[in-house]
Design an enzyme around this catalytic site. Structure first.
Site, PDB file in Angstrom:
ATOM      1  N   GLU A 136      10.754  -4.208 -10.988  1.00 33.22           N
ATOM      2  CA  GLU A 136      10.124  -3.078 -10.296  1.00 33.22           C
ATOM      3  C   GLU A 136      10.981  -2.552  -9.145  1.00 33.22           C
ATOM      4  O   GLU A 136      10.503  -1.799  -8.313  1.00 33.22           O
ATOM      5  CB  GLU A 136       8.739  -3.482  -9.804  1.00 33.22           C
ATOM      6  CG  GLU A 136       7.787  -3.770 -10.964  1.00 33.22           C
ATOM      7  CD  GLU A 136       6.406  -4.201 -10.523  1.00 33.22           C
ATOM      8  OE1 GLU A 136       5.429  -3.722 -11.123  1.00 33.22           O
ATOM      9  OE2 GLU A 136       6.298  -5.020  -9.594  1.00 33.22           O
ATOM     10  N   TYR A 141      -8.071   0.579  12.273  1.00 35.08           N
ATOM     11  CA  TYR A 141      -6.773  -0.029  11.960  1.00 35.08           C
ATOM     12  C   TYR A 141      -6.303   0.322  10.557  1.00 35.08           C
ATOM     13  O   TYR A 141      -5.109   0.454  10.311  1.00 35.08           O
ATOM     14  CB  TYR A 141      -6.830  -1.543  12.172  1.00 35.08           C
ATOM     15  CG  TYR A 141      -6.852  -1.875  13.641  1.00 35.08           C
ATOM     16  CD1 TYR A 141      -5.683  -1.880  14.388  1.00 35.08           C
ATOM     17  CD2 TYR A 141      -8.051  -2.108  14.292  1.00 35.08           C
ATOM     18  CE1 TYR A 141      -5.693  -2.146  15.748  1.00 35.08           C
ATOM     19  CE2 TYR A 141      -8.084  -2.376  15.653  1.00 35.08           C
ATOM     20  CZ  TYR A 141      -6.902  -2.389  16.377  1.00 35.08           C
ATOM     21  OH  TYR A 141      -6.923  -2.640  17.722  1.00 35.08           O
TER      22      TYR A 141
END
Length: 204
Positions: free
Chosen positions: A73, A119
């Protein structure tokens, strides 16, 4: 940070992710951008036992310069970097909660996870869903490159998350935040939920 230090940091983060169950077996891969290419974890490599000297060094088009053969990948990482010139590290995992969300049929493909926490918005932001491609299919590179032009993170359908940042520490923190928020998202499904408003998210 020197190349030696970057290799060591990749090994440390790989071990931490593995030991905390965010990656299993030989799944997942990390990369860091160099001035003339990238460092990327090798193929069939357990992130929990990553030898810094065996990390693959590739040139800017993916040719192996040193180390073991790279992750299959690695093209995904190179495509991401081409779309986001300011990002210096990429993390891709098959982490359980994020993969579970990537398999859902009723999510918004433009933004899979809503703004649950501040967050999440700050570290991840918009999270598009990249269509499914078999592992190693290079069409995935084009899809990731397209997604990365508008977002620093993406969820690969029936596969897992990928996200980049200004350095490896920040990329790891971002994917950890994504995994925890995916868990929250699934825990809250079916419950009346108060998400951050568009204005609150924009202010962040």
């Amino acid at each position: 940070m020197s190349e030696r230090e970057l290799r060591q940091r990749m090994s440390e983060h790989g071990r931490s992710l593995y030991e905390r169950g965010l990656t299993a077996g030989s799944s997942g891969n990390l990369s860091v951008r160099l001035p003339d290419g990238i460092l990327v974890t090798p193929t069939n490599c357990c992130l929990g036992r990553l030898d810094p000297d065996e990390i693959s060094r590739l040139d800017s088009v993916g040719n192996l310069l040193s180390g073991k053969p790279p992750s299959k990948e690695s093209f995904l990482h190179l495509a991401y970097y081409r779309s986001r010139s300011n990002e210096q590290a990429v993390v891709h995992l098959h982490s359980t909660w994020s993969v579970a969300v990537s398999c859902l049929a009723d999510v918004d493909p433009e933004n899979v996870i809503p703004p649950i926490t501040a967050y999440f918005v700050m570290r991840v932001g918009k999270l598009p869903l990249v269509p499914y491609f078999p592992p190693g299919d290079e069409q995935l590179a084009d899809a990731v490159a397209k997604s990365a032009r508008s977002s620093r993170g993406a969820l690969l359908a029936n596969h897992g998350p990928v996200i980049g940042a200004a350095d490896l520490d920040q990329a790891v923190y971002a994917i950890e935040e994504l995994e925890e928020t995916a868990k929250l998202f699934l825990m809250l499904r079916g419950l009346p939920t108060r998400y951050l408003t568009a204005e609150q998210a924009a202010n962040l």
